[in-house]
Design a protein around this motif. Structure first.
Motif, short mmCIF file in Angstrom:
data_model
loop_
_atom_site.label_atom_id
_atom_site.label_comp_id
_atom_site.label_asym_id
_atom_site.label_seq_id
_atom_site.Cartn_x
_atom_site.Cartn_y
_atom_site.Cartn_z
N ASP A 40 44.86 41.72 41.47
CA ASP A 40 43.91 42.47 40.66
C ASP A 40 44.36 43.92 40.52
O ASP A 40 44.29 44.52 39.44
N ARG A 41 44.79 44.49 41.64
CA ARG A 41 45.22 45.89 41.58
C ARG A 41 46.46 46.04 40.71
O ARG A 41 46.59 47.01 39.96
N THR A 62 45.28 45.82 37.12
CA THR A 62 44.57 47.05 36.75
C THR A 62 45.58 48.16 36.48
O THR A 62 45.46 48.91 35.50
N ASP A 63 46.58 48.28 37.34
CA ASP A 63 47.61 49.30 37.13
C ASP A 63 48.37 49.05 35.82
O ASP A 63 48.74 50.00 35.12
N ASP A 106 39.79 43.49 44.14
CA ASP A 106 40.13 43.83 45.51
C ASP A 106 41.36 43.09 46.03
O ASP A 106 41.72 43.23 47.19
#
Length: 319
Positions: A9-10, A13-14, A5
């Protein structure tokens, strides 16, 4: 459990998602199964989430190492050894355009994902298979392969030498046929098979042709037929449409020409669901291998790809 979140992290993840197709292509070549490849990549994502990513200097190399070793663990498992016994296993076919097929710029890259070579690689040790795929399909150096597999460069070179020798020893000359010729041969095969023209079928097959079938998943071993005449008889019986076969299929499928794992194929399609795939290996203008794949578990991904595909006019609108 750690939640994804934060902006970091995003971002991470991408970054993983940007590499997913390459990792899936690697896993598919190592495992020969799209389903298992997807599972291996998802397991790698869980490793990625759990890792201290700030300490990972080269994410691509780290992820390649994780996916490769996850695949090796699967290949070495007792379950895999039972399921993948030579003579009891066929690779999962992929339709042309599926990103899991990965790079196809060189002959070696195209060959490494062909159904013929995926079957041949079942005869290699897991390490030989990994070295062969990393070198031939993804052009990793022996130094990089040694790092990924925790072995020496000399050992990597030896594994590649043995793998290449086994693959090239069974490679047929003239196996790369231009698309127009491949389609013509397969169309002639379909016409001869559905009309019961045994002699024409025999003429289309090489003298040492082989036919394999998974028996729609109803047998524990592959059905295998040798000699052109025996194959022609079996094909003629299998391709002859009957009311009983249509009842079993739940309708009347159409027959489409397609490219599967880089080679020519026939797909039997009913209501946007691929019910069966017949793939061909060609050599010098004739058919050397016929494979019949109808086990539902092997056709799930090709069906999903087919539904995104814009199919042309079927060779047979009603089989």
């Amino acid at each position: 459990m750690r939640r994804v979140d934060t902006a970091a992290d995003r971002f991470d993840t991408d970054r993983f998602e940007a590499d997913r197709n390459r990792l899936a292509s690697l896993a598919y070549r190592l495992l020969g199964s799209a389903t298992d490849a997807e599972d291996a990549v998802q397991d790698a994502f869980l490793h990625w989430q759990a890792a201290d990513r700030q300490r990972i200097r080269v994410p691509e190399a780290w992820l390649t190492k994780v996916v490769t070793n996850l695949c090796l663990d699967r290949l070495r498992s007792a379950h895999a050894r039972r399921e993948r016994t030579v003579g009891a296993w066929l690779p999962e076919p992929l339709l042309d355009g599926d990103p899991m097929l990965g790079p196809a710029d060189t002959f070696e890259q195209r060959e490494s994902v062909s159904l013929a070579v995926l079957m041949l690689m079942e005869r290699l040790s897991p390490l030989e298979r990994a070295v062969y795929v990393l070198r031939e399909a993804f052009s990793y150096s022996h130094g990089e392969i040694a790092e990924i597999l925790d072995l020496t460069e000399s050992a990597s070179q030896q594994h590649l030498h043995r793998a290449r020798r086994r693959v090239t020893a069974t490679r047929r000359p003239g196996s790369e046929v231009d698309p127009a010729s491949a389609r013509r041969i397969v169309e002639e095969f379909l016409q001869a098979a559905t009309s019961g023209r045994t002699e024409r079928l025999v003429a289309l097959l090489t003298d040492d042709a082989t036919a394999l079938s998974d028996g729609a998943g109803l047998t524990r071993t592959l059905l295998r037929y040798d000699t052109a005449r025996r194959i022609a008889v079996v094909v003629r019986a299998g391709f002859k449409p009957t009311p009983a076969k249509r009842r079993l299929a739940g309708g009347t499928p159409a027959v489409h020409y397609a490219t599967v794992n880089g080679g020519p194929a026939l797909l039997f399609v009913l209501d946007d669901r691929v019910m069966g795939a017949v793939t061909f290996d060609l050599t010098a203008g004739r058919i050397a291998t016929v494979r019949g794949i109808a086990a539902p578990g092997r056709l799930a991904r090709i069906t999903r790809t087919w539904r995104r595909h814009a199919p042309g006019t079927p060779l047979m609108p009603e089989w």
